[in-house]
Design a protein around this motif. Sequence first.
Motif, PDB file in Angstrom:
ATOM      1  N   GLN A 234       6.675  -1.205  -3.738  1.00  0.00           N
ATOM      2  CA  GLN A 234       5.246  -1.867  -3.974  1.00  0.00           C
ATOM      3  C   GLN A 234       4.376  -2.081  -2.596  1.00  0.00           C
ATOM      4  OE1 GLN A 234       5.557  -6.502  -4.787  1.00  0.00           O
ATOM      5  NE2 GLN A 234       4.757  -5.539  -6.803  1.00  0.00           N
ATOM      6  N   LEU A 235       3.233  -1.784  -2.724  1.00  0.00           N
ATOM      7  CA  LEU A 235       2.374  -2.154  -1.487  1.00  0.00           C
ATOM      8  C   LEU A 235       1.696  -3.590  -2.024  1.00  0.00           C
ATOM      9  CD1 LEU A 235       0.912  -1.036   0.970  1.00  0.00           C
ATOM     10  CD2 LEU A 235      -0.765  -0.574  -0.432  1.00  0.00           C
ATOM     11  N   TYR A 236       2.025  -4.176  -0.810  1.00  0.00           N
ATOM     12  CA  TYR A 236       1.643  -5.648  -1.084  1.00  0.00           C
ATOM     13  C   TYR A 236       0.485  -5.789  -0.239  1.00  0.00           C
ATOM     14  CZ  TYR A 236       2.248 -10.859  -1.465  1.00  0.00           C
ATOM     15  OH  TYR A 236       2.168 -12.047  -1.722  1.00  0.00           O
ATOM     16  N   ILE A 237      -0.655  -6.570  -0.588  1.00  0.00           N
ATOM     17  CA  ILE A 237      -1.901  -6.687   0.236  1.00  0.00           C
ATOM     18  C   ILE A 237      -2.068  -8.249   0.462  1.00  0.00           C
ATOM     19  CG2 ILE A 237      -4.153  -6.070   0.787  1.00  0.00           C
ATOM     20  CD1 ILE A 237      -3.922  -3.886  -1.587  1.00  0.00           C
ATOM     21  N   THR A 238      -2.119  -8.641   1.588  1.00  0.00           N
ATOM     22  CA  THR A 238      -2.387  -9.994   1.740  1.00  0.00           C
ATOM     23  C   THR A 238      -3.414 -10.439   2.857  1.00  0.00           C
ATOM     24  OG1 THR A 238      -0.975 -12.031   2.390  1.00  0.00           O
ATOM     25  CG2 THR A 238      -0.405 -10.116   3.518  1.00  0.00           C
ATOM     26  N   GLY A 239      -3.407 -11.398   3.506  1.00  0.00           N
ATOM     27  CA  GLY A 239      -4.307 -11.870   4.642  1.00  0.00           C
ATOM     28  C   GLY A 239      -5.709 -12.505   4.071  1.00  0.00           C
ATOM     29  N   PRO A 242      -7.636  -9.549   0.830  1.00  0.00           N
ATOM     30  CA  PRO A 242      -6.849  -8.612   0.122  1.00  0.00           C
ATOM     31  C   PRO A 242      -7.691  -8.052  -1.113  1.00  0.00           C
ATOM     32  CG  PRO A 242      -6.534 -11.054  -0.259  1.00  0.00           C
ATOM     33  CD  PRO A 242      -7.203 -10.929   0.785  1.00  0.00           C
ATOM     34  N   HIS A 243      -8.570  -8.700  -1.741  1.00  0.00           N
ATOM     35  CA  HIS A 243      -9.366  -8.371  -2.890  1.00  0.00           C
ATOM     36  C   HIS A 243     -10.399  -7.155  -2.218  1.00  0.00           C
ATOM     37  CE1 HIS A 243     -11.657  -7.964  -6.574  1.00  0.00           C
ATOM     38  NE2 HIS A 243     -12.777  -8.085  -5.954  1.00  0.00           N
ATOM     39  N   ALA A 244     -10.681  -7.253  -1.077  1.00  0.00           N
ATOM     40  CA  ALA A 244     -11.812  -6.303  -0.658  1.00  0.00           C
ATOM     41  C   ALA A 244     -11.044  -5.159  -0.199  1.00  0.00           C
ATOM     42  CB  ALA A 244     -12.439  -6.681   0.648  1.00  0.00           C
ATOM     43  N   TYR A 245      -9.929  -5.098   0.162  1.00  0.00           N
ATOM     44  CA  TYR A 245      -8.951  -4.098   0.795  1.00  0.00           C
ATOM     45  C   TYR A 245      -8.475  -3.459  -0.572  1.00  0.00           C
ATOM     46  CZ  TYR A 245      -9.243  -4.718   5.743  1.00  0.00           C
ATOM     47  OH  TYR A 245      -9.458  -4.713   7.201  1.00  0.00           O
ATOM     48  N   PHE A 246      -8.118  -4.059  -1.763  1.00  0.00           N
ATOM     49  CA  PHE A 246      -7.594  -3.831  -2.795  1.00  0.00           C
ATOM     50  C   PHE A 246      -8.488  -2.851  -3.389  1.00  0.00           C
ATOM     51  CE2 PHE A 246      -6.968  -3.998  -7.467  1.00  0.00           C
ATOM     52  CZ  PHE A 246      -5.704  -3.729  -7.708  1.00  0.00           C
ATOM     53  N   LEU A 247     -10.061  -3.107  -3.374  1.00  0.00           N
ATOM     54  CA  LEU A 247     -11.271  -2.393  -4.020  1.00  0.00           C
ATOM     55  C   LEU A 247     -11.117  -1.153  -3.202  1.00  0.00           C
ATOM     56  CD1 LEU A 247     -13.801  -5.101  -4.746  1.00  0.00           C
ATOM     57  CD2 LEU A 247     -12.321  -4.202  -6.266  1.00  0.00           C
ATOM     58  N   ASP A 259      -0.519  12.282  -5.647  1.00  0.00           N
ATOM     59  CA  ASP A 259       0.533  12.490  -4.586  1.00  0.00           C
ATOM     60  C   ASP A 259       1.702  11.578  -5.187  1.00  0.00           C
ATOM     61  OD1 ASP A 259      -1.067  14.274  -3.242  1.00  0.00           O
ATOM     62  OD2 ASP A 259      -1.851  12.876  -1.792  1.00  0.00           O
ATOM     63  N   LEU A 260       1.514  10.501  -5.624  1.00  0.00           N
ATOM     64  CA  LEU A 260       2.649   9.556  -5.833  1.00  0.00           C
ATOM     65  C   LEU A 260       2.997   9.342  -7.543  1.00  0.00           C
ATOM     66  CD1 LEU A 260       1.601   6.617  -3.581  1.00  0.00           C
ATOM     67  CD2 LEU A 260       3.328   8.167  -2.850  1.00  0.00           C
ATOM     68  N   GLY A 261       2.074   9.834  -8.297  1.00  0.00           N
ATOM     69  CA  GLY A 261       2.425   9.396  -9.704  1.00  0.00           C
ATOM     70  C   GLY A 261       1.791   8.151  -9.997  1.00  0.00           C
ATOM     71  N   GLN A 262       1.763   7.653 -11.370  1.00  0.00           N
ATOM     72  CA  GLN A 262       1.278   6.723 -11.963  1.00  0.00           C
ATOM     73  C   GLN A 262       1.398   5.530 -11.117  1.00  0.00           C
ATOM     74  OE1 GLN A 262       1.791   5.865 -15.861  1.00  0.00           O
ATOM     75  NE2 GLN A 262       0.198   4.139 -15.994  1.00  0.00           N
ATOM     76  N   LEU A 263       0.696   4.472 -10.763  1.00  0.00           N
ATOM     77  CA  LEU A 263       0.460   3.456 -10.153  1.00  0.00           C
ATOM     78  C   LEU A 263       0.069   2.235 -10.987  1.00  0.00           C
ATOM     79  CD1 LEU A 263      -0.481   4.468  -6.674  1.00  0.00           C
ATOM     80  CD2 LEU A 263       1.731   4.161  -7.246  1.00  0.00           C
ATOM     81  N   ILE A 264       0.707   1.031 -10.618  1.00  0.00           N
ATOM     82  CA  ILE A 264       0.338  -0.279 -11.684  1.00  0.00           C
ATOM     83  C   ILE A 264      -0.663  -0.853 -10.545  1.00  0.00           C
ATOM     84  CG2 ILE A 264       0.929  -2.314 -12.755  1.00  0.00           C
ATOM     85  CD1 ILE A 264       1.586   0.421 -14.105  1.00  0.00           C
ATOM     86  N   TRP A 265      -1.911  -1.269 -10.676  1.00  0.00           N
ATOM     87  CA  TRP A 265      -2.817  -2.025  -9.897  1.00  0.00           C
ATOM     88  C   TRP A 265      -2.956  -3.416 -10.398  1.00  0.00           C
ATOM     89  CZ3 TRP A 265      -5.368   0.931  -5.736  1.00  0.00           C
ATOM     90  CH2 TRP A 265      -4.954   2.486  -5.791  1.00  0.00           C
ATOM     91  N   LYS A 266      -2.637  -4.345  -9.664  1.00  0.00           N
ATOM     92  CA  LYS A 266      -2.342  -5.640 -10.330  1.00  0.00           C
ATOM     93  C   LYS A 266      -3.352  -6.642  -9.470  1.00  0.00           C
ATOM     94  CE  LYS A 266       0.659  -9.305 -11.788  1.00  0.00           C
ATOM     95  NZ  LYS A 266       2.117  -9.632 -11.845  1.00  0.00           N
ATOM     96  N   ILE A 275       0.206  -2.966  -5.579  1.00  0.00           N
ATOM     97  CA  ILE A 275       0.246  -1.544  -6.333  1.00  0.00           C
ATOM     98  C   ILE A 275       1.553  -1.130  -6.171  1.00  0.00           C
ATOM     99  CG2 ILE A 275      -0.798   0.715  -5.809  1.00  0.00           C
ATOM    100  CD1 ILE A 275      -2.919  -0.300  -3.881  1.00  0.00           C
ATOM    101  N   THR A 276       2.121  -0.874  -7.800  1.00  0.00           N
ATOM    102  CA  THR A 276       3.378  -0.769  -7.710  1.00  0.00           C
ATOM    103  C   THR A 276       4.014   0.206  -8.407  1.00  0.00           C
ATOM    104  OG1 THR A 276       3.420  -3.248  -7.989  1.00  0.00           O
ATOM    105  CG2 THR A 276       5.470  -2.167  -8.427  1.00  0.00           C
ATOM    106  N   GLN A 277       5.221   0.825  -8.289  1.00  0.00           N
ATOM    107  CA  GLN A 277       5.616   1.911  -8.966  1.00  0.00           C
ATOM    108  C   GLN A 277       7.159   1.431  -9.525  1.00  0.00           C
ATOM    109  OE1 GLN A 277       6.282   6.032  -7.281  1.00  0.00           O
ATOM    110  NE2 GLN A 277       4.784   6.470  -8.886  1.00  0.00           N
ATOM    111  N   PHE A 278       7.324   1.639 -10.758  1.00  0.00           N
ATOM    112  CA  PHE A 278       8.728   1.297 -11.352  1.00  0.00           C
ATOM    113  C   PHE A 278       9.505   2.246 -11.463  1.00  0.00           C
ATOM    114  CE2 PHE A 278       5.640  -2.099 -12.582  1.00  0.00           C
ATOM    115  CZ  PHE A 278       6.298  -3.165 -12.301  1.00  0.00           C
ATOM    116  N   LEU A 279      11.083   1.925 -11.484  1.00  0.00           N
ATOM    117  CA  LEU A 279      11.941   2.987 -12.083  1.00  0.00           C
ATOM    118  C   LEU A 279      12.433   2.193 -13.249  1.00  0.00           C
ATOM    119  CD1 LEU A 279      13.696   5.444 -11.997  1.00  0.00           C
ATOM    120  CD2 LEU A 279      15.293   4.223 -10.532  1.00  0.00           C
ATOM    121  N   GLU A 280      12.081   2.532 -14.607  1.00  0.00           N
ATOM    122  CA  GLU A 280      12.479   2.001 -15.720  1.00  0.00           C
ATOM    123  C   GLU A 280      13.931   2.311 -16.006  1.00  0.00           C
ATOM    124  OE1 GLU A 280      10.473  -0.443 -17.043  1.00  0.00           O
ATOM    125  OE2 GLU A 280       8.513   0.227 -16.335  1.00  0.00           O
TER     126      GLU A 280
END
Length: 330
Positions: A234-239, A242-247, A259-266, A275-280
């Motif tokens: 997971q990429l974790y955005i704080t400070g 966070p919303h502005a950098y997320f956008l 380059d990375l495959g499907q990501l979960i943007w939360k 921004i997350t990637q899972f191994l199910e």
Amino acid sequence: MHIIPQLGKLSQVDPRRVWSHEAHSFTPWLALAENLAILGEALGFELELEAVEQAVGPFRADILCKRVGSNHWVLIENQLERTDHSHLGQVLTYAAGLEAVTVVWISPQFTEEHRACLDWLNRSTIKGLNFFGVQMEVWRIGDSQMAPRFHLVSQPNDWAESVSEASVSIGKPETLQTHLNYWSGFREAMLAQNGNLKAGKPQAENWSSLAPFGKSDFMLMVATNKLEKRIRTQLYITGQLPHAYFLALKQHQSLLERDLGQLIWKESAAKDRTITQFLESTDPTDKDDWGRQHAWLVERLYAFYRVFSPIIATLQPVTDEDSLSVPDAQ
């Protein structure tokens, strides 16, 4: 003939010999990242500085931090004298004013009544509000440099249980030990890479974080979820933004997922973004499978680092309106 080793004498030093003033000397020293790291080792979690002399109504709290990888406030109140009622009152006032999750009171000498008061608060206050009493010590061997030591004199009764909110078996010693063993193995896998990324100290939690990269508001994390049978990178955005950098990163979504495959943007009601990637279909309690899991986490961390780093290095925060008008970067 046996050689008798010559050993030095360990002696304790009055903290006043090191720090002449509480606010002007000790607080700035403690606020340095390397010294917060020493305190964090004693507490069992990593600290990230948010503010020094934080205003709380008419008062000023000494140090305000966050637990690395979370949105949990940590308030630090320190003194160079024996604990007193004045500082106890400040601890309670600041905790209420900041709605701090964890309160850390540091002193070279805790009276029995103040230690007992912290124990009572930990038994009696609402779940999620934690109080630590930390005795500050300074030691040296002979004429060597002086070294600090933080010694816990009071902590939440269920601290080891509460640190892992995502665990459905909170409080079971075997669960906590499993977390420690899991992240110890992960750390070894990271060390074997001998690369730029360094794993954090293994803890009894279901997640582990790495140092910020690119900008201080961005951090890589890994975590397990035994209930849902999956692990994640997971990429974790704080400070502050966070919303502005997320956008801003959303504008690069096509390139990133190419380059990375499907990501979960939360985005959630909480301040931070992920921004997350899972191994199910992966059981983090299956020790026979840990090698494969650690290998996947390490590989994904380095992939995230490689792909996100050049974008984050020049990333500028954007508004909601900007995000509607700027095309995806190629």
